[in-house]
Design a protein around this motif. Structure first.
Motif, PDB file in Angstrom:
ATOM      1  N   VAL A  45       0.837  -1.203   0.000  1.00 58.98           N
ATOM      2  CA  VAL A  45       0.000   0.000   0.000  1.00 58.98           C
ATOM      3  C   VAL A  45       0.870   1.250   0.000  1.00 58.98           C
ATOM      4  O   VAL A  45       0.618   2.202  -0.753  1.00 58.98           O
ATOM      5  N   VAL A  46       1.904   1.277   0.833  1.00 58.11           N
ATOM      6  CA  VAL A  46       2.814   2.422   0.871  1.00 58.11           C
ATOM      7  C   VAL A  46       3.499   2.599  -0.472  1.00 58.11           C
ATOM      8  O   VAL A  46       3.647   3.718  -0.972  1.00 58.11           O
ATOM      9  N   SER A  47       3.897   1.485  -1.078  1.00 56.55           N
ATOM     10  CA  SER A  47       4.542   1.548  -2.388  1.00 56.55           C
ATOM     11  C   SER A  47       3.587   2.116  -3.442  1.00 56.55           C
ATOM     12  O   SER A  47       3.991   2.939  -4.278  1.00 56.55           O
ATOM     13  N   ALA A  48       2.320   1.715  -3.400  1.00 58.35           N
ATOM     14  CA  ALA A  48       1.346   2.228  -4.364  1.00 58.35           C
ATOM     15  C   ALA A  48       1.117   3.724  -4.146  1.00 58.35           C
ATOM     16  O   ALA A  48       1.043   4.501  -5.112  1.00 58.35           O
ATOM     17  N   ILE A  49       1.022   4.158  -2.902  1.00 60.13           N
ATOM     18  CA  ILE A  49       0.812   5.582  -2.611  1.00 60.13           C
ATOM     19  C   ILE A  49       2.013   6.401  -3.070  1.00 60.13           C
ATOM     20  O   ILE A  49       1.861   7.446  -3.707  1.00 60.13           O
ATOM     21  N   LEU A  50       3.208   5.931  -2.755  1.00 57.31           N
ATOM     22  CA  LEU A  50       4.402   6.659  -3.183  1.00 57.31           C
ATOM     23  C   LEU A  50       4.532   6.673  -4.704  1.00 57.31           C
ATOM     24  O   LEU A  50       4.973   7.666  -5.278  1.00 57.31           O
ATOM     25  N   LEU A  92       2.015   6.688  -6.805  1.00 59.54           N
ATOM     26  CA  LEU A  92       1.035   7.677  -7.276  1.00 59.54           C
ATOM     27  C   LEU A  92       1.552   9.095  -7.061  1.00 59.54           C
ATOM     28  O   LEU A  92       1.436   9.941  -7.956  1.00 59.54           O
ATOM     29  N   VAL A  93       2.138   9.352  -5.902  1.00 64.71           N
ATOM     30  CA  VAL A  93       2.699  10.684  -5.629  1.00 64.71           C
ATOM     31  C   VAL A  93       3.831  10.989  -6.605  1.00 64.71           C
ATOM     32  O   VAL A  93       3.932  12.094  -7.133  1.00 64.71           O
ATOM     33  N   TRP A  94       4.683  10.011  -6.868  1.00 66.79           N
ATOM     34  CA  TRP A  94       5.779  10.204  -7.815  1.00 66.79           C
ATOM     35  C   TRP A  94       5.237  10.503  -9.202  1.00 66.79           C
ATOM     36  O   TRP A  94       5.745  11.383  -9.908  1.00 66.79           O
TER      37      TRP A  94
END
Length: 84
Positions: free
Chosen positions: A24-29, A31-33
């Motif tokens: 989940v953290v990887s997906a959020i980061l 998306l932010v990237w």
């Protein structure tokens, strides 16, 4: 034996929860990237378009924005004609 199975199950559950959390953290980061990448790309494109407009304005239209003496003289001539 029950205690050992319970500990193994909790350990496995903790590993799965950690894996899900990291995904989940990887997906959020990610998306932010991606959003940051799009914003920077659009800013660069806007800057290039503005520079192209300035170059076009300066070299093809002459770049005279009415600050030269010829416009001032014609304005004074118009004023003199109105006063006559």
């Amino acid at each position: 034996m029950d205690r050992l199975l319970r500990l193994a199950g909790l350990g496995l559950l903790a590993v799965v929860a950690l894996f899900v959390l990291l995904e989940v953290v990887s997906a959020i980061l990610g998306l932010v990237w991606w959003i940051a990448n799009v914003v920077v790309s659009l800013a660069v494109l806007a800057l290039l378009a503005y520079l192209a407009y300035l170059a076009y304005d300066r070299f093809y239209r002459g770049g005279n924005r009415g600050n030269g003496p010829s416009r001032g003289r014609s304005h004074e001539d118009d004023r003199e004609r109105l006063l006559e």
